[in-house]
Design a protein around this motif. Sequence first.
Motif, PDB file in Angstrom:
ATOM      1  N   PRO A 108       0.832  -1.204   0.000  1.00 13.86           N
ATOM      2  CA  PRO A 108       0.000   0.000   0.000  1.00 13.86           C
ATOM      3  C   PRO A 108       0.868   1.255   0.000  1.00 13.86           C
ATOM      4  CG  PRO A 108      -0.522  -1.427   1.874  1.00 13.86           C
ATOM      5  CD  PRO A 108       0.648  -2.017   1.175  1.00 13.86           C
ATOM      6  N   THR A 109       0.368   2.301  -0.638  1.00 13.60           N
ATOM      7  CA  THR A 109       1.061   3.587  -0.684  1.00 13.60           C
ATOM      8  C   THR A 109       0.499   4.496   0.394  1.00 13.60           C
ATOM      9  OG1 THR A 109      -0.530   4.584  -2.198  1.00 13.60           O
ATOM     10  CG2 THR A 109       1.310   3.354  -3.192  1.00 13.60           C
ATOM     11  N   PHE A 110       1.122   5.652   0.573  1.00 13.99           N
ATOM     12  CA  PHE A 110       0.607   6.636   1.517  1.00 13.99           C
ATOM     13  C   PHE A 110      -0.834   7.000   1.170  1.00 13.99           C
ATOM     14  CE2 PHE A 110      -0.439  11.055   2.412  1.00 13.99           C
ATOM     15  CZ  PHE A 110      -0.347  11.059   3.795  1.00 13.99           C
ATOM     16  N   SER A 111      -1.102   7.199  -0.139  1.00 11.91           N
ATOM     17  CA  SER A 111      -2.461   7.560  -0.559  1.00 11.91           C
ATOM     18  C   SER A 111      -3.464   6.471  -0.203  1.00 11.91           C
ATOM     19  CB  SER A 111      -2.501   7.831  -2.064  1.00 11.91           C
ATOM     20  OG  SER A 111      -1.813   9.014  -2.372  1.00 11.91           O
ATOM     21  N   ASP A 112      -3.074   5.207  -0.388  1.00 12.42           N
ATOM     22  CA  ASP A 112      -3.970   4.103  -0.040  1.00 12.42           C
ATOM     23  C   ASP A 112      -4.263   4.093   1.458  1.00 12.42           C
ATOM     24  OD1 ASP A 112      -3.948   3.277  -2.693  1.00 12.42           O
ATOM     25  OD2 ASP A 112      -2.415   1.749  -2.359  1.00 12.42           O
ATOM     26  N   ASP A 113      -3.210   4.279   2.266  1.00 14.97           N
ATOM     27  CA  ASP A 113      -3.389   4.304   3.723  1.00 14.97           C
ATOM     28  C   ASP A 113      -4.265   5.473   4.145  1.00 14.97           C
ATOM     29  OD1 ASP A 113      -1.840   2.041   3.975  1.00 14.97           O
ATOM     30  OD2 ASP A 113      -0.004   3.152   4.463  1.00 14.97           O
ATOM     31  N   PHE A 114      -4.030   6.646   3.536  1.00 14.28           N
ATOM     32  CA  PHE A 114      -4.830   7.826   3.856  1.00 14.28           C
ATOM     33  C   PHE A 114      -6.289   7.603   3.465  1.00 14.28           C
ATOM     34  CE2 PHE A 114      -6.822  11.833   2.715  1.00 14.28           C
ATOM     35  CZ  PHE A 114      -6.654  12.554   3.888  1.00 14.28           C
ATOM     36  N   ALA A 115      -6.504   7.027   2.269  1.00 13.03           N
ATOM     37  CA  ALA A 115      -7.869   6.766   1.801  1.00 13.03           C
ATOM     38  C   ALA A 115      -8.598   5.839   2.756  1.00 13.03           C
ATOM     39  CB  ALA A 115      -7.849   6.178   0.394  1.00 13.03           C
ATOM     40  N   ALA A 116      -7.910   4.817   3.237  1.00 11.58           N
ATOM     41  CA  ALA A 116      -8.527   3.878   4.174  1.00 11.58           C
ATOM     42  C   ALA A 116      -8.892   4.578   5.480  1.00 11.58           C
ATOM     43  CB  ALA A 116      -7.596   2.708   4.442  1.00 11.58           C
ATOM     44  N   ALA A 117      -7.992   5.418   6.004  1.00 11.70           N
ATOM     45  CA  ALA A 117      -8.270   6.147   7.248  1.00 11.70           C
ATOM     46  C   ALA A 117      -9.413   7.139   7.044  1.00 11.70           C
ATOM     47  CB  ALA A 117      -7.012   6.867   7.728  1.00 11.70           C
ATOM     48  N   PHE A 118      -9.425   7.822   5.905  1.00 12.36           N
ATOM     49  CA  PHE A 118     -10.479   8.793   5.612  1.00 12.36           C
ATOM     50  C   PHE A 118     -11.828   8.082   5.478  1.00 12.36           C
ATOM     51  CE2 PHE A 118     -13.047  11.484   2.846  1.00 12.36           C
ATOM     52  CZ  PHE A 118     -12.929  12.712   3.486  1.00 12.36           C
ATOM     53  N   ALA A 119     -11.838   6.937   4.790  1.00 10.45           N
ATOM     54  CA  ALA A 119     -13.079   6.177   4.618  1.00 10.45           C
ATOM     55  C   ALA A 119     -13.615   5.704   5.963  1.00 10.45           C
ATOM     56  CB  ALA A 119     -12.853   4.995   3.682  1.00 10.45           C
ATOM     57  N   ASP A 120     -12.726   5.272   6.857  1.00  5.25           N
ATOM     58  CA  ASP A 120     -13.163   4.855   8.194  1.00  5.25           C
ATOM     59  C   ASP A 120     -13.810   6.014   8.942  1.00  5.25           C
ATOM     60  OD1 ASP A 120     -12.311   2.267   7.815  1.00  5.25           O
ATOM     61  OD2 ASP A 120     -10.406   2.538   8.895  1.00  5.25           O
ATOM     62  N   ALA A 121     -13.199   7.207   8.853  1.00  5.10           N
ATOM     63  CA  ALA A 121     -13.755   8.385   9.528  1.00  5.10           C
ATOM     64  C   ALA A 121     -15.101   8.774   8.921  1.00  5.10           C
ATOM     65  CB  ALA A 121     -12.769   9.550   9.452  1.00  5.10           C
ATOM     66  N   ALA A 122     -15.209   8.733   7.593  1.00  2.78           N
ATOM     67  CA  ALA A 122     -16.469   9.068   6.922  1.00  2.78           C
ATOM     68  C   ALA A 122     -17.557   8.075   7.298  1.00  2.78           C
ATOM     69  CB  ALA A 122     -16.266   9.104   5.411  1.00  2.78           C
ATOM     70  N   ASP A 123     -17.199   6.808   7.402  1.00  4.85           N
ATOM     71  CA  ASP A 123     -18.162   5.782   7.796  1.00  4.85           C
ATOM     72  C   ASP A 123     -18.624   6.007   9.232  1.00  4.85           C
ATOM     73  OD1 ASP A 123     -19.744   3.483   7.408  1.00  4.85           O
ATOM     74  OD2 ASP A 123     -18.186   2.194   8.241  1.00  4.85           O
ATOM     75  N   ASP A 124     -17.677   6.299  10.122  1.00  4.58           N
ATOM     76  CA  ASP A 124     -18.021   6.563  11.522  1.00  4.58           C
ATOM     77  C   ASP A 124     -18.959   7.764  11.646  1.00  4.58           C
ATOM     78  OD1 ASP A 124     -16.441   4.438  12.274  1.00  4.58           O
ATOM     79  OD2 ASP A 124     -14.742   5.681  12.917  1.00  4.58           O
TER      80      ASP A 124
END
Length: 120
Positions: A3-19
């Motif tokens: 995974p790249t930085f962008s992939d990791d950031f996208a995953a963290a952002f998606a988790d926050a948006a879902d929450d």
Amino acid sequence: MPPTFSDDFAAAFADAADDAGFLVVAIVRPKDCAARPFELACAFEQPDRVDMLTGRQSKDYEIEFAHVDAPDMVEGDEVEIDEVVYTVRRPPFVHDGGVGGIDGTYRRAVLTRRADDCGA
């Protein structure tokens, strides 16, 4: 491929948006029957639009999702949201102007609602 930085950031952002309640769960059924259906957390838009030439109002359905969550989504795949089935109308794309990540971290897919017995 790691995974790249962008992939990791996208995953963290998606988790926050879902929450925060901004995402819906879609069931994606690939048109390639060899691939198994899967769940996808995505943003779902149903904006009203008026065609200025005809004066007719239409609905464009779109989802936005982290590319790593559905890298193989293609035109013709089925997407079910809240028991309504849609078909991916064109290949997923990076939104104009880099909205959603100019590097392709997020993709958008335009959907067509499938007709049901109620005339939708």
